[in-house]
Write a protein that holds these residues in place. Structure first.
Motif, PDB file in Angstrom:
ATOM      1  N   GLU A 112       0.697  -1.187   0.141  1.00  0.00           N
ATOM      2  CA  GLU A 112       0.476  -0.139   0.050  1.00  0.00           C
ATOM      3  C   GLU A 112       1.045   1.059   0.105  1.00  0.00           C
ATOM      4  N   GLY A 113       1.823   1.632   0.043  1.00  0.00           N
ATOM      5  CA  GLY A 113       3.003   2.373  -0.248  1.00  0.00           C
ATOM      6  C   GLY A 113       3.492   2.601   0.951  1.00  0.00           C
ATOM      7  N   ALA A 114       3.135   2.050   1.990  1.00  0.00           N
ATOM      8  CA  ALA A 114       3.151   2.483   3.918  1.00  0.00           C
ATOM      9  C   ALA A 114       4.787   2.820   4.094  1.00  0.00           C
ATOM     10  N   ARG A 115       4.465   3.837   4.703  1.00  0.00           N
ATOM     11  CA  ARG A 115       6.637   3.606   5.077  1.00  0.00           C
ATOM     12  C   ARG A 115       6.310   3.212   6.869  1.00  0.00           C
ATOM     13  N   ILE A 116       7.318   2.715   7.142  1.00  0.00           N
ATOM     14  CA  ILE A 116       7.163   1.646   8.241  1.00  0.00           C
ATOM     15  C   ILE A 116       8.592   1.607   9.152  1.00  0.00           C
ATOM     16  N   GLU A 117       8.271   1.641  10.141  1.00  0.00           N
ATOM     17  CA  GLU A 117       9.682   2.003  11.262  1.00  0.00           C
ATOM     18  C   GLU A 117       9.492   0.777  11.715  1.00  0.00           C
ATOM     19  N   GLN A 118      10.541   0.356  12.514  1.00  0.00           N
ATOM     20  CA  GLN A 118      10.781  -0.725  13.295  1.00  0.00           C
ATOM     21  C   GLN A 118      11.447  -0.684  14.319  1.00  0.00           C
ATOM     22  N   VAL A 119      10.378  -1.098  15.901  1.00  0.00           N
ATOM     23  CA  VAL A 119      11.022  -1.030  17.119  1.00  0.00           C
ATOM     24  C   VAL A 119      11.731  -2.242  17.997  1.00  0.00           C
ATOM     25  N   PRO A 120      12.605  -1.904  18.722  1.00  0.00           N
ATOM     26  CA  PRO A 120      12.975  -3.599  19.623  1.00  0.00           C
ATOM     27  C   PRO A 120      11.619  -2.782  21.084  1.00  0.00           C
ATOM     28  N   VAL A 121      10.889  -3.708  20.884  1.00  0.00           N
ATOM     29  CA  VAL A 121       9.796  -4.006  22.065  1.00  0.00           C
ATOM     30  C   VAL A 121      10.916  -5.222  22.747  1.00  0.00           C
ATOM     31  N   HIS A 122       9.576  -5.505  24.390  1.00  0.00           N
ATOM     32  CA  HIS A 122      10.446  -6.294  25.462  1.00  0.00           C
ATOM     33  C   HIS A 122       9.447  -7.579  24.891  1.00  0.00           C
ATOM     34  N   HIS A 123       9.847  -8.575  25.259  1.00  0.00           N
ATOM     35  CA  HIS A 123       8.981 -10.280  24.839  1.00  0.00           C
ATOM     36  C   HIS A 123       9.281 -11.201  26.219  1.00  0.00           C
ATOM     37  N   ARG A 124       7.725 -11.421  26.580  1.00  0.00           N
ATOM     38  CA  ARG A 124       8.358 -12.702  28.343  1.00  0.00           C
ATOM     39  C   ARG A 124       7.241 -13.579  27.828  1.00  0.00           C
ATOM     40  N   ALA A 125       8.034 -14.478  29.045  1.00  0.00           N
ATOM     41  CA  ALA A 125       7.838 -16.177  28.882  1.00  0.00           C
ATOM     42  C   ALA A 125       6.292 -15.697  29.017  1.00  0.00           C
ATOM     43  N   ARG A 126       5.503 -17.317  28.160  1.00  0.00           N
ATOM     44  CA  ARG A 126       3.937 -17.264  28.400  1.00  0.00           C
ATOM     45  C   ARG A 126       4.230 -17.985  29.466  1.00  0.00           C
ATOM     46  N   GLN A 127       3.183 -17.444  29.884  1.00  0.00           N
ATOM     47  CA  GLN A 127       2.576 -17.498  31.669  1.00  0.00           C
ATOM     48  C   GLN A 127       1.430 -19.066  31.984  1.00  0.00           C
ATOM     49  N   TYR A 128       0.978 -18.412  30.825  1.00  0.00           N
ATOM     50  CA  TYR A 128      -0.677 -19.944  31.483  1.00  0.00           C
ATOM     51  C   TYR A 128      -0.766 -20.248  29.787  1.00  0.00           C
ATOM     52  N   GLY A 129      -1.519 -21.284  29.839  1.00  0.00           N
ATOM     53  CA  GLY A 129      -2.288 -22.541  28.667  1.00  0.00           C
ATOM     54  C   GLY A 129      -0.808 -23.193  27.719  1.00  0.00           C
ATOM     55  N   LYS A 130      -0.514 -23.221  26.444  1.00  0.00           N
ATOM     56  CA  LYS A 130       0.153 -23.541  25.241  1.00  0.00           C
ATOM     57  C   LYS A 130       0.105 -22.170  24.151  1.00  0.00           C
ATOM     58  N   SER A 131       1.535 -22.779  23.606  1.00  0.00           N
ATOM     59  CA  SER A 131       0.953 -21.477  22.075  1.00  0.00           C
ATOM     60  C   SER A 131       0.203 -23.277  21.487  1.00  0.00           C
ATOM     61  N   LYS A 132      -0.815 -21.820  19.866  1.00  0.00           N
ATOM     62  CA  LYS A 132      -1.630 -22.283  19.220  1.00  0.00           C
ATOM     63  C   LYS A 132      -0.484 -21.965  17.866  1.00  0.00           C
ATOM     64  N   TYR A 133       0.950 -22.548  18.051  1.00  0.00           N
ATOM     65  CA  TYR A 133       1.797 -22.675  16.880  1.00  0.00           C
ATOM     66  C   TYR A 133       2.189 -23.830  17.074  1.00  0.00           C
ATOM     67  N   ASN A 134       2.785 -24.173  16.109  1.00  0.00           N
ATOM     68  CA  ASN A 134       3.665 -25.908  16.029  1.00  0.00           C
ATOM     69  C   ASN A 134       4.498 -25.766  14.053  1.00  0.00           C
ATOM     70  N   LEU A 135       5.321 -26.435  14.344  1.00  0.00           N
ATOM     71  CA  LEU A 135       5.367 -26.578  12.895  1.00  0.00           C
ATOM     72  C   LEU A 135       4.976 -26.692  11.479  1.00  0.00           C
ATOM     73  N   SER A 136       3.798 -26.958  11.973  1.00  0.00           N
ATOM     74  CA  SER A 136       2.548 -27.316  10.362  1.00  0.00           C
ATOM     75  C   SER A 136       2.297 -26.634  10.139  1.00  0.00           C
ATOM     76  N   ARG A 137       2.501 -25.191  10.651  1.00  0.00           N
ATOM     77  CA  ARG A 137       2.187 -23.945  10.106  1.00  0.00           C
ATOM     78  C   ARG A 137       3.282 -23.896   8.639  1.00  0.00           C
ATOM     79  N   THR A 138       4.291 -24.883   8.520  1.00  0.00           N
ATOM     80  CA  THR A 138       5.264 -23.580   8.664  1.00  0.00           C
ATOM     81  C   THR A 138       4.575 -23.851   6.250  1.00  0.00           C
ATOM     82  N   PHE A 139       3.999 -25.098   6.390  1.00  0.00           N
ATOM     83  CA  PHE A 139       3.511 -25.696   5.393  1.00  0.00           C
ATOM     84  C   PHE A 139       2.361 -23.788   5.016  1.00  0.00           C
ATOM     85  N   LYS A 140       1.579 -23.771   5.597  1.00  0.00           N
ATOM     86  CA  LYS A 140       0.805 -22.820   5.418  1.00  0.00           C
ATOM     87  C   LYS A 140       0.956 -21.107   4.572  1.00  0.00           C
TER      88      LYS A 140
END
Length: 331
Positions: free
Chosen positions: A203-231
């Motif tokens: 769309e011709g957007a001007r984009i910036e990238q900024v370092p952000v914090h990331h935290r370990a997952r506290q509850y439940g389990k991730s919805k992502y796995n290697l099977s999504r690689t094909f998608k």
């Protein structure tokens, strides 16, 4: 069932005309909703501007939706819940949140508490100060498993950047800030939320990238796995077509068709010389079938390109949609 905290009282003003819309797609995040809500309300108050929280429930099967409904009743005018009929995926949930949000600035983040809401004011500040269209978070110290999450993500980031020419360190970080018009113009479907920076670049957007914090997952389990690689690979192929040939499909099909047609003609001319000059038998040779197949395939590809070109023209003209986007008119 998770209980609402008695101490959770919102003292800020209601977002009658929100400036900032914080959009959170959620799916089976019942344990995370209340802690996340507390953090988002605190961050919203600190910004001193009207804001709203838009939770898009993507067909949760736990108590997530029940908790969100009670939150809406407790914070009317501030919290909004978009209930999808079934589990459509994160991209669809995000698009539903965009459609219902009313702010001038959109913020997206995950509902699993891994994104830090304290980074939101920083990203908004960068969006305003640089007058860009979008700010993307970059999880420098990612708190995920190395082989199941970090390594595939690293390889995917490199592959996407190499194939699309849009260079970012972290395409998968959900913590992003957008101007409203950009967010609502992007075509979001399938699993394209991973490629939002690429779609924005289209769309011709001007984009910036900024370092952000990331935290370990506290509850439940991730919805992502290697099977999504094909998608991801399939979506990347479609995205390449959209970025390079959406408005000129004949250029893609035509190149492939002309190459196939030329190869078929060369093969058949070679066989014709053998037949006429050297009187060799060519009727039972596989090379004859290959030459014919390449010629027919080339003609079909060129025809497909012509049909696609007509459809693209109909797409733009029927909607009176110009094949360009204007950022600003000066003077």
């Amino acid at each position: 069932m998770t209980q609402l905290s008695p101490a959770l009282q919102y003292t800020g003003r209601h977002a009658i005309a929100p400036v900032v819309s914080i959009i959170v797609p959620v799916y089976n995040e019942g344990e995370s909703v209340i802690p996340l809500l507390q953090e988002l309300l605190a961050v919203g108050d600190s910004m001193q501007v009207p804001f709203e929280l838009v939770f898009a429930d993507d067909g949760s099967t736990d108590d997530t939706l029940d908790i969100l409904k009670r939150v809406v009743a407790e914070f009317p005018g501030v919290v909004k819940v978009v209930e999808l009929r079934r589990n459509y995926g994160q991209t669809a949930a995000m698009a539903a949140g965009f459609a219902q949000a009313q702010g001038e600035i959109f913020v997206t983040l995950d509902g699993d508490l891994q994104n830090d809401p304290q980074d939101i004011p920083l990203l908004i500040r960068r969006l305003v100060e640089t007058d860009c269209d979008m700010v993307v978070g970059w999880r420098q110290n990612r708190q995920d498993a190395v082989f199941s999450r970090k390594l595939p993500s690293y390889l995917a980031n490199r592959l996407i950047g190499w194939m699309t020419g849009v260079k970012f360190r972290d395409y998968g970080c959900s913590l992003k800030v957008y101007k409203r018009e950009l967010a609502q113009e992007m075509p979001l479907y399938g699993e394209l939320h991973r490629f939002i920076p690429v779609l924005a670049s289209m769309e011709g957007a001007r984009i910036e990238q900024v370092p952000v914090h990331h935290r370990a997952r506290q509850y439940g389990k991730s919805k992502y796995n290697l099977s999504r690689t094909f998608k991801v690979i399939l979506d990347l192929g479609m995205l390449l077509f959209l970025t390079r040939f959406f408005s000129r499909p004949l250029h893609m099909f035509g190149r492939l068709g002309m190459s196939s047609l030329a190869a078929g003609i060369v093969i058949l001319m070679y066989l014709a010389v053998e037949k006429l000059a050297f009187h060799l038998e060519i009727g039972s040779r596989p090379l004859l079938m290959l030459g014919m197949l390449l010629m027919i395939t080339g003609i079909q590809l060129i025809s497909t390109g012509l049909i696609a070109e007509l459809q693209i023209r109909t797409y733009f003209e029927s909607q009176q949609k110009p094949p360009y986007k204007i950022r600003k008119v000066h003077g």
